[in-house]
Enzyme design. Structure first.
Site, PDB file in Angstrom:
ATOM      1  N   LYS A  93       0.837  -1.207   0.000  1.00 33.76           N
ATOM      2  CA  LYS A  93       0.000   0.000   0.000  1.00 33.76           C
ATOM      3  C   LYS A  93       0.869   1.253   0.000  1.00 33.76           C
ATOM      4  O   LYS A  93       0.579   2.234  -0.699  1.00 33.76           O
ATOM      5  CB  LYS A  93      -0.937   0.009   1.207  1.00 33.76           C
ATOM      6  CG  LYS A  93      -1.838   1.261   1.287  1.00 33.76           C
ATOM      7  CD  LYS A  93      -2.707   1.437   0.047  1.00 33.76           C
ATOM      8  CE  LYS A  93      -3.538   2.718   0.086  1.00 33.76           C
ATOM      9  NZ  LYS A  93      -4.610   2.678   1.104  1.00 33.76           N
ATOM     10  N   LYS A 117      -0.350  11.461   5.871  1.00 31.62           N
ATOM     11  CA  LYS A 117      -0.061  10.377   6.809  1.00 31.62           C
ATOM     12  C   LYS A 117       0.522   9.167   6.092  1.00 31.62           C
ATOM     13  O   LYS A 117       1.506   8.568   6.521  1.00 31.62           O
ATOM     14  CB  LYS A 117      -1.344  10.010   7.561  1.00 31.62           C
ATOM     15  CG  LYS A 117      -1.202   8.918   8.604  1.00 31.62           C
ATOM     16  CD  LYS A 117      -1.620   7.552   8.094  1.00 31.62           C
ATOM     17  CE  LYS A 117      -3.095   7.490   7.773  1.00 31.62           C
ATOM     18  NZ  LYS A 117      -3.522   6.120   7.359  1.00 31.62           N
TER      19      LYS A 117
END
Length: 298
Positions: A178, A246
């Site tokens: 990811k 983030k």
């Protein structure tokens, strides 16, 4: 874990934001008995109205459901839901499985997997890609890390919201892949934003430029979807800039720990950080392209 989860399985879902809500609705439409937990009534209400049962705590979800999905904002939120007071670990029985679709650090995923394993519970780090539209339409792509047996056991249920589920390795591997995804799409958006800026600087209609590029080797999802956002100035959030910040920070920290250097991701994180620090962290992350335009006009 040997059991396979199927249509007769009660399924839990915790984390009912933009992505989680879409996935949970897919599970309901597929006919699963769904138990949900959310701290805010407005987050749970549409699902309850559609037939889900609202639980009083994550532990209550886990007591009712051997398979629990999470879709939360960060590592701390996942840890609290799993192991805090009234957390999933206090309710789930041996033989159960937790599938975490959040984007967190691979190191955290491995730690959570090891703690749950001691209870006889499998843990998959299974972040997803495809955005709000993919979550709502059930066409997400999932990169799953953890035991292959657990991936197989959960696959039928996950097909309710995923069009592609790929087992990419041991615990933590899903989060690593990811991070690779976020690094790649961030770099692609920087290129698209630069192309739009170049077209404008030469008096070329950026929409015409985009149409031409979509017919050639520059064609990409980022050019098609986010390029249109940049040109039209539509930054209603599907995936907020603060969340991309983030994610990029996770990728950069992972790389630093391994001695790798990510040149494009460093620049992308800096620019997304400028967006967030400038009060635009709630815009869609494609507003990164807007910032590139603004800088080019100075």
């Amino acid at each position: 874990m040997t059991r396979t989860f199927d249509k007769q399985t009660a399924v839990g879902f915790i984390g009912l934001g933009v992505m989680g809500s879409g996935m949970a609705h897919c599970l309901l439409r597929a006919g699963y008995a769904l138990h949900v937990f959310a701290r805010r009534d407005e987050a749970a209400r549409p699902l309850v109205d559609a037939g889900a049962r609202r639980a009083a705590s994550p532990a209550d979800v886990a007591r009712a459901c051997p398979l629990v999905f999470l879709c939360l904002s960060d590592d701390a939120a996942v840890e609290e839901v799993l192991f805090g007071e009234g957390g999933v670990a206090q309710g789930i029985a041996s033989g159960g499985c937790v599938v975490d679709t959040s984007t967190i650090a691979a190191t955290s995923a491995r730690r959570f997997a090891e703690k749950l394993k001691q209870q006889g519970v499998a843990f998959l780090d299974a972040p997803i890609s495809g955005g709000q539209q993919g979550a709502e339409s059930g066409t997400l792509a999932c990169m799953a890390g953890g035991p292959a047996e657990a991936v197989g056991a959960c696959r039928e249920v996950m097909n309710a919201f995923c069009k592609a589920i790929t087992h990419v390795g041991a615990s933590g591997a899903g989060q690593t892949v990811k991070s690779c995804n976020q690094v790649a799409v961030a770099g692609a958006l920087l290129g698209v934003a630069d192309a739009i800026a170049l077209a404008k600087s030469q008096g070329v209609d950026p929409r015409v430029m985009r149409d031409v590029l979509l017919g050639g080797t520059a064609r990409s999802f980022v050019l098609e979807k986010h390029g249109e956002r940049v040109i039209s100035g539509d930054f209603k959030p599907g995936f907020r800039a603060r969340l991309m910040r983030k994610d990029l920070r996770i990728a950069l920290a992972t790389a630093r720990a391994a001695g790798a250097r990510l040149q494009g991701a460093v620049l992308a994180e800096q620019l997304v950080g400028e967006l967030c620090d400038g009060g635009r962290g709630e815009l869609d992350w494609a507003a990164l392209g807007l910032l590139v335009q603004e800088k080019g006009a100075r």
